[in-house]
Design a protein around this motif. Structure first.
Motif, PDB file in Angstrom:
ATOM      1  N   UNK A 137       0.803  -1.225   0.000  1.00  0.00           N
ATOM      2  CA  UNK A 137       0.000   0.000   0.000  1.00  0.00           C
ATOM      3  C   UNK A 137       0.836   1.275   0.000  1.00  0.00           C
ATOM      4  N   UNK A 138       2.102   1.187  -0.328  1.00  0.00           N
ATOM      5  CA  UNK A 138       2.917   2.401  -0.312  1.00  0.00           C
ATOM      6  C   UNK A 138       2.761   3.225  -1.582  1.00  0.00           C
ATOM      7  N   UNK A 139       2.285   2.601  -2.651  1.00  0.00           N
ATOM      8  CA  UNK A 139       2.155   3.324  -3.910  1.00  0.00           C
ATOM      9  C   UNK A 139       0.691   3.453  -4.302  1.00  0.00           C
ATOM     10  N   UNK A 140       0.429   4.415  -5.146  1.00  0.00           N
ATOM     11  CA  UNK A 140      -0.918   4.662  -5.654  1.00  0.00           C
ATOM     12  C   UNK A 140      -0.851   4.564  -7.180  1.00  0.00           C
ATOM     13  N   UNK A 141      -1.630   3.721  -7.842  1.00  0.00           N
ATOM     14  CA  UNK A 141      -2.707   2.892  -7.279  1.00  0.00           C
ATOM     15  C   UNK A 141      -2.215   1.535  -6.774  1.00  0.00           C
ATOM     16  N   UNK A 142      -3.150   0.800  -6.149  1.00  0.00           N
ATOM     17  CA  UNK A 142      -2.874  -0.530  -5.624  1.00  0.00           C
ATOM     18  C   UNK A 142      -3.347  -1.566  -6.640  1.00  0.00           C
ATOM     19  N   UNK A 143      -2.465  -2.479  -7.043  1.00  0.00           N
ATOM     20  CA  UNK A 143      -2.814  -3.477  -8.043  1.00  0.00           C
ATOM     21  C   UNK A 143      -3.367  -4.761  -7.443  1.00  0.00           C
ATOM     22  N   UNK A 144      -4.335  -5.355  -8.126  1.00  0.00           N
ATOM     23  CA  UNK A 144      -4.895  -6.658  -7.760  1.00  0.00           C
ATOM     24  C   UNK A 144      -4.831  -7.538  -9.000  1.00  0.00           C
ATOM     25  N   UNK A 145      -4.258  -8.716  -8.881  1.00  0.00           N
ATOM     26  CA  UNK A 145      -4.115  -9.585 -10.049  1.00  0.00           C
ATOM     27  C   UNK A 145      -4.550 -11.007  -9.712  1.00  0.00           C
ATOM     28  N   UNK A 146      -4.900 -11.747 -10.778  1.00  0.00           N
ATOM     29  CA  UNK A 146      -5.287 -13.147 -10.618  1.00  0.00           C
ATOM     30  C   UNK A 146      -5.002 -13.887 -11.924  1.00  0.00           C
ATOM     31  N   UNK A 147      -4.518 -15.130 -11.813  1.00  0.00           N
ATOM     32  CA  UNK A 147      -4.228 -15.944 -12.990  1.00  0.00           C
ATOM     33  C   UNK A 147      -5.374 -16.897 -13.285  1.00  0.00           C
ATOM     34  N   UNK A 148      -5.831 -16.880 -14.527  1.00  0.00           N
ATOM     35  CA  UNK A 148      -6.908 -17.760 -14.977  1.00  0.00           C
ATOM     36  C   UNK A 148      -6.325 -18.764 -15.974  1.00  0.00           C
ATOM     37  N   UNK A 149      -6.620 -20.035 -15.782  1.00  0.00           N
ATOM     38  CA  UNK A 149      -6.151 -21.073 -16.680  1.00  0.00           C
ATOM     39  C   UNK A 149      -7.243 -21.524 -17.634  1.00  0.00           C
ATOM     40  N   UNK A 150      -6.948 -21.528 -18.944  1.00  0.00           N
ATOM     41  CA  UNK A 150      -7.920 -21.961 -19.952  1.00  0.00           C
ATOM     42  C   UNK A 150      -7.288 -23.045 -20.820  1.00  0.00           C
ATOM     43  N   UNK A 151      -8.151 -23.810 -21.459  1.00  0.00           N
ATOM     44  CA  UNK A 151      -7.690 -24.895 -22.322  1.00  0.00           C
ATOM     45  C   UNK A 151      -7.005 -24.323 -23.565  1.00  0.00           C
ATOM     46  N   UNK A 152      -6.111 -25.121 -24.168  1.00  0.00           N
ATOM     47  CA  UNK A 152      -5.403 -24.683 -25.361  1.00  0.00           C
ATOM     48  C   UNK A 152      -6.341 -24.445 -26.544  1.00  0.00           C
ATOM     49  N   UNK A 153      -7.496 -25.083 -26.526  1.00  0.00           N
ATOM     50  CA  UNK A 153      -8.454 -24.905 -27.622  1.00  0.00           C
ATOM     51  C   UNK A 153      -9.292 -23.646 -27.467  1.00  0.00           C
TER      52      UNK A 153
END
Length: 285
Positions: free
Chosen positions: A171-187
Motif C-alpha cells: 500500500x505504499x504506492x498509488x494505485x494498488x494493483x490486484x491480479x489473478x491468474x486464470x487457466x484456460x484450455x489450449x483450444x
C-alpha cells in the motif's frame, strides 16, 4: 577474623526491608501517575496535533519507557538504594553485566524500532507481507510492531524481524494493483477470454479507469494457458482489495461459464488410440 554481630545483621536486614517497602510504594505511585495520566496525556496531545500515526505510536512508546526509567531512578533515590549500591563496585558490575546479557534482544528491538519509525516505506495502516504472513500494521513502538491479519488475528512482531527480513508493502504506492491468474484450455479462443476478463474488470466497483484493467498471457503449462488479469484501486480504497478481488474472480468465472469456457486447469492428459491384446504362447516342456 571478625564475624558480624547478630544485632548488626538484624538491623541491616530491617533497614533493607524498610528501604524496599519505601521503594515499592514510591515506584507504584509514580508509575501509576505516569501510566494513567502522563502517557494518555501525551497520546491525546500528539493525536490532536495531527502527527503521522507512526510517529505518534513511537513517541507514546518512548514516553512509556521514560516513565519506567524515571520511576525506577526516583524511587531508588528516595529509598536510599542509590547510595548503598554505588558504594559496592562488585554489585554495580554484576548488575551491569546481568542487565547487558538480559537486554541484548530488547536493545536490538529498540534500535530496529528507531529505524522502522523513520522509514517512510513502512507506516501504520500499511498492508505488508513477510515470511509468508500478511496483515495491516496497526501499531509500531520501539520494541515490537503489531500487525492485524485478514482473519482478525493480531501478530506481535519483534522489530528486529522486520528490520532484517524482506518486507513487501502492498500500500505504499498509488494505485494498488490486484491480479489473478486464470487457466484456460489450449483450444479456447484467447481473444474472447481476454475480452471477458476486461469487461468484468471494468464493471467492478472501486476500480480505477486509469490505468485501465489489463490482461496478458503469463505462462504456458502442460495442460493450459495462464492469463493474468490485473485491476487497479485508488490507495484510499485499499481496504476494499479483498472484496474487489473476490468479485473479480467470481465475475470472470460466471461469465466464462455462460460462454461455455472452462477455466479449470486440467492436470490430466487425454490418451487416444487402439489397445491390442496379444496372446502369449507358453512353449511345451
Amino acid at each position: 577474623m571478625q564475624f558480624p554481630v547478630p544485632g548488626d545483621i538484624t538491623e541491616t536486614y530491617a533497614q533493607l526491608a524498610n528501604d524496599g517497602a519505601e521503594f515499592l510504594a514510591v515506584a507504584v505511585l509514580l508509575y501509576a501517575i505516569g501510566r494513567l495520566v502522563i502517557v494518555p496525556g501525551v497520546r491525546w496531545g500528539l493525536e490532536r496535533s495531527q502527527f503521522n500515526r507512526t510517529i505518534v505510536s513511537a513517541l507514546v512508546s518512548a514516553t512509556h519507557l521514560l516513565v519506567v526509567v524515571v520511576t525506577f531512578v526516583v524511587a531508588a533515590s528516595l529509598a536510599g538504594f542509590r547510595g548503598s549500591l554505588a558504594g559496592s563496585t562488585l554489585i554495580a558490575a554484576g548488575i551491569t553485566i546481568a542487565i547487558g546479557l538480559a537486554a541484548q534482544d530488547v536493545l536490538g528491538n529498540f534500535v530496529s524500532g528507531a529505524f522502522i519509525v523513520t522509514d517512510p516505506d513502512l507506516n501504520v495502516g500499511d498492508t505488508i507481507e513477510w515470511d509468508g504472513k500478511q496483515g495491516t500494521v496497526v501499531d509500531i513502538d520501539l520494541r515490537v510492531t503489531r500487525v492485524q491479519t485478514p482473519n482478525n488475528d493480531r501478530i506481535v512482531v519483534p522489530n528486529t524481524t522486520l528490520a532484517t527480513t524482506a518486507v513487501t508493502n502492498h500500500t505504499t504506492t498509488d494505485p494498488v494493483g490486484i491480479s489473478y491468474e486464470f487457466g484456460v484450455d489450449y483450444d479456447a479462443d484467447l481473444d474472447e477470454v481476454e475480452a471477458i476478463i476486461r469487461n468484468v474488470a471494468r464493471d467492478l466497483d472501486h476500480v480505477r479507469e486509469k490505468p485501465a484493467p489489463s490482461v496478458a498471457v503469463s505462462e504456458l503449462t502442460s495442460s493450459s494457458v495462464l492469463l493474468i488479469g490485473r485491476v487497479w484501486l485508488p490507495v484510499e480504497r485499499k481496504n476494499r482489495a479483498p472484496s474487489v478481488r473476490s468479485a473479480f474472480v467470481r465475475g470472470v468465472h460466471e461469465a466464462c461459464r455462460a460462454e461455455g469456457i472452462d477455466l479449470s486447469e486440467t492436470l490430466h492428459t487425454e490418451l487416444s488410440g487402439e489397445v491390442t491384446v496379444h496372446e502369449s504362447v507358453v512353449p511345451a516342456e
